[in-house]
Motif scaffolding. Structure first.
Motif, PDB file in Angstrom:
ATOM      1  N   TYR A  20       0.855  -1.187   0.000  1.00 22.03           N
ATOM      2  CA  TYR A  20       0.000   0.000   0.000  1.00 22.03           C
ATOM      3  C   TYR A  20       0.890   1.235   0.000  1.00 22.03           C
ATOM      4  O   TYR A  20       2.066   1.163   0.338  1.00 22.03           O
ATOM      5  N   LEU A  62       1.085   5.393   1.260  1.00 21.91           N
ATOM      6  CA  LEU A  62       0.542   6.498   2.044  1.00 21.91           C
ATOM      7  C   LEU A  62       1.131   7.784   1.486  1.00 21.91           C
ATOM      8  O   LEU A  62       2.353   7.942   1.443  1.00 21.91           O
ATOM      9  N   GLY A 111      -3.621  -0.613  -2.656  1.00 20.00           N
ATOM     10  CA  GLY A 111      -4.396   0.548  -2.249  1.00 20.00           C
ATOM     11  C   GLY A 111      -3.495   1.722  -1.944  1.00 20.00           C
ATOM     12  O   GLY A 111      -2.271   1.590  -1.873  1.00 20.00           O
ATOM     13  N   ALA A 129      -3.569   5.463   0.480  1.00 21.53           N
ATOM     14  CA  ALA A 129      -4.229   6.357   1.427  1.00 21.53           C
ATOM     15  C   ALA A 129      -3.667   7.760   1.212  1.00 21.53           C
ATOM     16  O   ALA A 129      -2.454   7.946   1.106  1.00 21.53           O
ATOM     17  N   PHE A 155      -8.834  12.746   4.188  1.00 23.39           N
ATOM     18  CA  PHE A 155      -8.318  11.380   4.255  1.00 23.39           C
ATOM     19  C   PHE A 155      -9.152  10.546   3.302  1.00 23.39           C
ATOM     20  O   PHE A 155     -10.356  10.363   3.507  1.00 23.39           O
ATOM     21  N   ASP A 156      -8.523  10.089   2.237  1.00 24.18           N
ATOM     22  CA  ASP A 156      -9.184   9.236   1.252  1.00 24.18           C
ATOM     23  C   ASP A 156      -8.427   7.923   1.146  1.00 24.18           C
ATOM     24  O   ASP A 156      -7.199   7.910   1.199  1.00 24.18           O
ATOM     25  N   LEU A 157      -9.171   6.845   0.977  1.00 27.00           N
ATOM     26  CA  LEU A 157      -8.577   5.540   0.742  1.00 27.00           C
ATOM     27  C   LEU A 157      -8.981   5.098  -0.649  1.00 27.00           C
ATOM     28  O   LEU A 157     -10.169   5.035  -0.982  1.00 27.00           O
ATOM     29  N   TYR A 158      -7.964   4.830  -1.485  1.00 23.43           N
ATOM     30  CA  TYR A 158      -8.192   4.378  -2.859  1.00 23.43           C
ATOM     31  C   TYR A 158      -7.980   2.871  -2.920  1.00 23.43           C
ATOM     32  O   TYR A 158      -7.039   2.343  -2.315  1.00 23.43           O
ATOM     33  N   ASP A 159      -8.850   2.175  -3.654  1.00 25.59           N
ATOM     34  CA  ASP A 159      -8.668   0.738  -3.841  1.00 25.59           C
ATOM     35  C   ASP A 159      -7.670   0.487  -4.973  1.00 25.59           C
ATOM     36  O   ASP A 159      -7.121   1.409  -5.561  1.00 25.59           O
TER      37      ASP A 159
END
Length: 158
Positions: A10, A12, A124, A126, A148-152
């Motif tokens: 992932y 960040l 993902g 973040a 704060f966004d979380l992308y798949d």
């Protein structure tokens, strides 16, 4: 960016401008350890704000030189803040509003970079955006989160 993320990893991304606040609450200045001078913080943001004020007030020197190779980042900051001239002129406290205007310009840029490279997201990503608040040497610094966004793995916000 994605080439440095393990296949099952992932990412960040943390972004945002910084602003200084003195122990007396003066925004745009900061005390530094071992230095008597209470100095500008962020100097680049203040220079960009002054550049923009010169344009909106009509006092800016007209030039064809948009970017300086020796200080390309400063030129980029100045150009990114241009759409926020009216907002900064109309606000009650320019130094208080300045980091928010810079954040908004950076947020547009960072999300565009992420969307352009979304095909390279592995598991993902973040995205944490906000304003870094620098204080004097006797006080902890702060981070004011604004996004704060979380992308798949498909580059979609979940």
């Amino acid at each position: 960016m994605a080439a440095h993320i393990p296949d099952d990893g992932y990412c960040l991304v943390v972004h945002g401008p910084h602003v200084g606040i003195t122990k007396d609450g003066l925004i745009g200045k900061v005390e530094r350890p071992g230095i008597a001078l209470v100095d500008n913080c962020c100097g680049s943001a203040i220079a960009a704000s002054n550049y923009l004020k010169g344009i909106t007030d009509g006092g800016a020197k007209i030039t064809t030189k948009l970017q300086s190779f020796t200080d390309f980042q400063q030129g980029a900051v100045q150009e990114l803040i241009l759409p926020f001239g009216k907002r900064l002129n109309d606000c009650e406290d320019r130094m208080k509003e300045l980091p928010y205007a810079l954040y908004d310009s950076q947020d547009i840029l960072v999300r565009d970079i992420i969307n352009t490279g979304a095909g390279g997201i592995k598991k993902g990503l973040a995205l944490l955006g906000g304003i870094q608040i620098n204080t004097g040497p006797d006080t902890l610094d702060y981070f004011h989160p604004l996004r704060f966004d979380l992308y798949d793995e498909n580059g979609k916000v979940v």
